[in-house]
Enzyme design. Structure first.
Site, PDB file in Angstrom:
ATOM      1  N   GLN A  39      12.041  -4.407  -9.816  1.00  0.00           N
ATOM      2  CA  GLN A  39      13.496  -4.566  -9.704  1.00  0.00           C
ATOM      3  C   GLN A  39      14.047  -3.728  -8.536  1.00  0.00           C
ATOM      4  O   GLN A  39      15.123  -3.992  -8.035  1.00  0.00           O
ATOM      5  CB  GLN A  39      14.151  -4.159 -11.031  1.00  0.00           C
ATOM      6  CG  GLN A  39      15.669  -4.187 -11.061  1.00  0.00           C
ATOM      7  CD  GLN A  39      16.239  -5.567 -10.805  1.00  0.00           C
ATOM      8  OE1 GLN A  39      15.575  -6.574 -11.046  1.00  0.00           O
ATOM      9  NE2 GLN A  39      17.466  -5.622 -10.290  1.00  0.00           N
ATOM     10  N   LEU A  63       0.515   3.579  -2.286  1.00  0.00           N
ATOM     11  CA  LEU A  63       0.967   3.283  -3.643  1.00  0.00           C
ATOM     12  C   LEU A  63       1.431   4.526  -4.391  1.00  0.00           C
ATOM     13  O   LEU A  63       0.959   5.636  -4.143  1.00  0.00           O
ATOM     14  CB  LEU A  63      -0.171   2.598  -4.405  1.00  0.00           C
ATOM     15  CG  LEU A  63      -0.719   1.333  -3.720  1.00  0.00           C
ATOM     16  CD1 LEU A  63      -1.888   0.771  -4.530  1.00  0.00           C
ATOM     17  CD2 LEU A  63       0.370   0.280  -3.559  1.00  0.00           C
ATOM     18  N   HIS A  64       2.348   4.298  -5.325  1.00  0.00           N
ATOM     19  CA  HIS A  64       2.897   5.382  -6.157  1.00  0.00           C
ATOM     20  C   HIS A  64       3.017   4.887  -7.593  1.00  0.00           C
ATOM     21  O   HIS A  64       2.588   3.770  -7.912  1.00  0.00           O
ATOM     22  CB  HIS A  64       4.235   5.844  -5.574  1.00  0.00           C
ATOM     23  CG  HIS A  64       5.213   4.731  -5.312  1.00  0.00           C
ATOM     24  ND1 HIS A  64       5.701   3.914  -6.308  1.00  0.00           N
ATOM     25  CD2 HIS A  64       5.756   4.257  -4.162  1.00  0.00           C
ATOM     26  CE1 HIS A  64       6.533   3.032  -5.792  1.00  0.00           C
ATOM     27  NE2 HIS A  64       6.578   3.202  -4.486  1.00  0.00           N
ATOM     28  N   HIS A  98       4.218   1.266  -8.281  1.00  0.00           N
ATOM     29  CA  HIS A  98       3.197   0.220  -8.154  1.00  0.00           C
ATOM     30  C   HIS A  98       2.256   0.246  -9.363  1.00  0.00           C
ATOM     31  O   HIS A  98       1.878  -0.800  -9.890  1.00  0.00           O
ATOM     32  CB  HIS A  98       2.366   0.429  -6.884  1.00  0.00           C
ATOM     33  CG  HIS A  98       3.145   0.379  -5.600  1.00  0.00           C
ATOM     34  ND1 HIS A  98       3.451   1.509  -4.879  1.00  0.00           N
ATOM     35  CD2 HIS A  98       3.658  -0.654  -4.889  1.00  0.00           C
ATOM     36  CE1 HIS A  98       4.122   1.175  -3.784  1.00  0.00           C
ATOM     37  NE2 HIS A  98       4.268  -0.128  -3.767  1.00  0.00           N
ATOM     38  N   GLY A 153       0.802  -1.225   0.000  1.00  0.00           N
ATOM     39  CA  GLY A 153       0.000   0.000   0.000  1.00  0.00           C
ATOM     40  C   GLY A 153       0.830   1.267   0.000  1.00  0.00           C
ATOM     41  O   GLY A 153       2.039   1.248  -0.208  1.00  0.00           O
ATOM     42  N   SER A 172       9.516   5.266  -3.567  1.00  0.00           N
ATOM     43  CA  SER A 172       9.336   4.346  -2.447  1.00  0.00           C
ATOM     44  C   SER A 172       8.313   4.942  -1.498  1.00  0.00           C
ATOM     45  O   SER A 172       8.286   6.166  -1.290  1.00  0.00           O
ATOM     46  CB  SER A 172      10.661   4.152  -1.698  1.00  0.00           C
ATOM     47  OG  SER A 172      10.417   3.553  -0.438  1.00  0.00           O
ATOM     48  N   SER A 173       7.484   4.075  -0.920  1.00  0.00           N
ATOM     49  CA  SER A 173       6.526   4.556   0.082  1.00  0.00           C
ATOM     50  C   SER A 173       7.263   5.228   1.235  1.00  0.00           C
ATOM     51  O   SER A 173       6.732   6.127   1.890  1.00  0.00           O
ATOM     52  CB  SER A 173       5.692   3.385   0.610  1.00  0.00           C
ATOM     53  OG  SER A 173       5.170   2.638  -0.468  1.00  0.00           O
ATOM     54  N   ARG A 174       8.504   4.790   1.494  1.00  0.00           N
ATOM     55  CA  ARG A 174       9.266   5.328   2.630  1.00  0.00           C
ATOM     56  C   ARG A 174       9.867   6.701   2.348  1.00  0.00           C
ATOM     57  O   ARG A 174      10.380   7.339   3.281  1.00  0.00           O
ATOM     58  CB  ARG A 174      10.360   4.340   3.051  1.00  0.00           C
ATOM     59  CG  ARG A 174       9.806   3.068   3.685  1.00  0.00           C
ATOM     60  CD  ARG A 174      10.898   2.180   4.252  1.00  0.00           C
ATOM     61  NE  ARG A 174      10.375   1.148   5.143  1.00  0.00           N
ATOM     62  CZ  ARG A 174      10.255  -0.136   4.834  1.00  0.00           C
ATOM     63  NH1 ARG A 174      10.595  -0.574   3.629  1.00  0.00           N
ATOM     64  NH2 ARG A 174       9.773  -1.007   5.711  1.00  0.00           N
TER      65      ARG A 174
HETATM   66  P1  AMP Z   1       6.001  -2.503  -1.546  1.00  0.00           P
HETATM   67  O1  AMP Z   1       4.630  -1.911  -1.498  1.00  0.00           O
HETATM   68  O2  AMP Z   1       7.093  -1.570  -1.171  1.00  0.00           O
HETATM   69  O3  AMP Z   1       6.086  -3.853  -0.885  1.00  0.00           O
HETATM   70  O4  AMP Z   1       6.260  -2.802  -3.102  1.00  0.00           O
HETATM   71  C1  AMP Z   1       5.380  -3.604  -3.837  1.00  0.00           C
HETATM   72  C2  AMP Z   1       6.012  -3.922  -5.170  1.00  0.00           C
HETATM   73  O5  AMP Z   1       6.254  -2.710  -5.883  1.00  0.00           O
HETATM   74  C3  AMP Z   1       7.362  -4.630  -5.040  1.00  0.00           C
HETATM   75  O6  AMP Z   1       7.463  -5.643  -6.023  1.00  0.00           O
HETATM   76  C4  AMP Z   1       8.334  -3.515  -5.278  1.00  0.00           C
HETATM   77  O7  AMP Z   1       9.577  -3.957  -5.794  1.00  0.00           O
HETATM   78  C5  AMP Z   1       7.599  -2.688  -6.307  1.00  0.00           C
HETATM   79  N1  AMP Z   1       8.117  -1.313  -6.322  1.00  0.00           N
HETATM   80  C6  AMP Z   1       8.234  -0.475  -5.245  1.00  0.00           C
HETATM   81  N2  AMP Z   1       8.801   0.684  -5.638  1.00  0.00           N
HETATM   82  C7  AMP Z   1       9.068   0.577  -6.971  1.00  0.00           C
HETATM   83  C8  AMP Z   1       9.659   1.444  -7.940  1.00  0.00           C
HETATM   84  N3  AMP Z   1      10.123   2.648  -7.625  1.00  0.00           N
HETATM   85  N4  AMP Z   1       9.749   0.975  -9.209  1.00  0.00           N
HETATM   86  C9  AMP Z   1       9.296  -0.256  -9.544  1.00  0.00           C
HETATM   87  N5  AMP Z   1       8.724  -1.105  -8.666  1.00  0.00           N
HETATM   88  C10 AMP Z   1       8.621  -0.704  -7.407  1.00  0.00           C
END
Ligand code: AMP
Length: 277
Positions: A145, A30-31, A34, A28, A182-184
Site C-alpha cells: 500500500q 530489501l527491508h 518487502h 531490491g 523505503s529503500s530510498r
Molecule cells: P520497491 O522495491 O520499492 O519497488 O518495492 C517493492 C514492493 O514492496 C512494492 O509493492 C512496494 O509497495 C512494497 N513496499 C515498499 N516499501 C514498503 C513498506 N514500507 N511497506 C509495505 N510495502 C512496501
C-alpha cells in the site's frame, strides 16, 4: 531457494512447482516491508517467486537510476529467511533485449499525483509488471500500500488486459517513529532522517480530522500542507485528498479518501499515504 537470471529458468522452475504461486516484484535493497510481502505470499501459496530488478524504464532521465541502492547478498539472505523459493535477478538485457519496442500505457489514473511529477514512470511500471506476470504466471501477486497509485494502476492493467490472477495489497510497514520503510531512506542524513517522520505526522493529523468529521477535501489538504511546512527540511511536491479508485481530487471526502503526498527531504523524494474508508 533457487536464484536464476534467465526467463527460461524461471519458466522451467514455475512449471515444475506443482500448486499455487505467489509473486513479489521488487527493486531490491530489501527491508521489512518487502519481507512482509514475501511472508504473506508464503502463507497463501505453495510457492513464492520474487523478482529483484531495478527497472530502468520507470526512472526519468534526471532520477536516481544509477545511484539506486543495491545489495544482492543481503537481499538473498533476507529472502531465504522470509521463505522465498525462487528469486529472479535478470540483467537489463534479459528484460529489455535490443530492439525492444512494446510498452503498456494505462491512461487516466497515471496522469495525476506521481504520474504528473514523473510522466514516464507508470508506463515503465506497467510494462515490467506485465512482463513479470507473463514470465511467472502467478496465481497471486503482492504489492505494498506504500505505493498506493501503483496499486491502482496495476489493478486497472490486470483488469483491462485480463491477467488471470489476484492482486493482494499489504499494509505499509513503518519505523517506530512512523517513517514508512523505503529503500530510498538510505539517502537521508541523520538530521534529515530526524525530520522525515513529518510525512506520517501530517497524514495522522488529517486522518484524525477526518475521523472527527472534517470531510472537506480542500481543508484536509490544508492540514497536510500546514504540518509539512512547519518542518524546514521538508519540501512538499504535492499533497492530495483523492478518490481511492479514480485518484481525482475530492471536494467531498465523506465517502472515503486516499490521503497522500510526495515530499523532498534532502536528496530523497519520499512518498506516503493513508487510506480512509
Ligand atoms: P520497491 O522495491 O520499492 O519497488 O518495492 C517493492 C514492493 O514492496 C512494492 O509493492 C512496494 O509497495 C512494497 N513496499 C515498499 N516499501 C514498503 C513498506 N514500507 N511497506 C509495505 N510495502 C512496501
Amino acid at each position: 531457494m533457487q536464484v536464476v537470471e534467465t526467463i527460461s529458468e524461471v519458466r522451467r522452475i514455475r512449471r515444475e512447482g506443482q500448486g499455487s504461486w505467489g509473486l513479489v516484484p521488487t527493486m531490491g535493497y530489501l527491508h521489512r516491508g518487502h519481507a512482509a510481502l514475501v511472508e504473506q505470499a508464503r502463507k497463501e501459496n505453495d510457492h513464492v517467486g520474487v523478482s529483484i530488478f531495478v527497472n530502468p524504464t520507470q526512472f526519468g532521465p534526471t532520477e536516481d537510476l544509477a545511484a539506486y541502492p543495491r545489495n544482492l547478498e543481503r537481499d538473498l539472505a533476507l529472502l531465504a529467511e522470509a521463505g522465498a523459493d525462487l528469486v529472479w535477478t535478470p540483467p537489463v538485457e534479459e528484460v529489455y533485449p535490443a530492439g525492444f519496442q512494446t510498452y503498456v500505457t494505462v491512461e487516466d489514473v497515471t496522469k495525476v499525483l506521481e504520474g504528473a511529477a514523473r510522466p514516464t514512470h507508470f508506463r515503465g511500471v506497467a510494462t515490467v509488471v506485465a512482463k513479470l506476470f507473463n514470465v511467472f504466471q502467478p496465481d497471486r501477486a503482492y504489492f505494498g500500500q506504500k505505493d498506493a497509485q501503483q496499486v491502482v494502476v496495476i489493478r486497472q492493467m490486470a483488469r483491462d488486459l485480463n491477467f488471470p490472477l489476484e492482486i493482494v495489497v499489504c499494509p505499509i510497514v513503518r519505523e517506530a517513529d512512523g517513517l514508512a520503510l523505503s529503500s530510498r531512506n538510505v539517502y537521508l542524513t541523520p538530521e534529515q532522517r530526524a525530520a522525515a517522520p513529518v510525512l506520517y505526522r501530517a497524514l495522522c493529523a488529517a486522518r484524525d480530522a477526518w475521523q472527527a468529521g472534517e470531510h472537506d477535501g480542500e481543508r484536509l489538504r490544508g492540514i497536510l500542507r500546514r504540518v509539512l511546512t512547519a518542518e524546514p527540511l521538508a519540501q512538499p511536491h504535492y499533497v492530495s485528498a483523492a478518490d481511492p479508485r479514480t485518484l481525482a481530487e475530492l471536494g467531498d471526502a465523506s465517502r472515503g479518501v486516499l490521503l497522500s503526498m510526495a515530499v523532498r527531504v534532502g536528496k530523497a523524494r519520499l512518498i506516503d499515504n493513508i487510506l480512509l474508508a
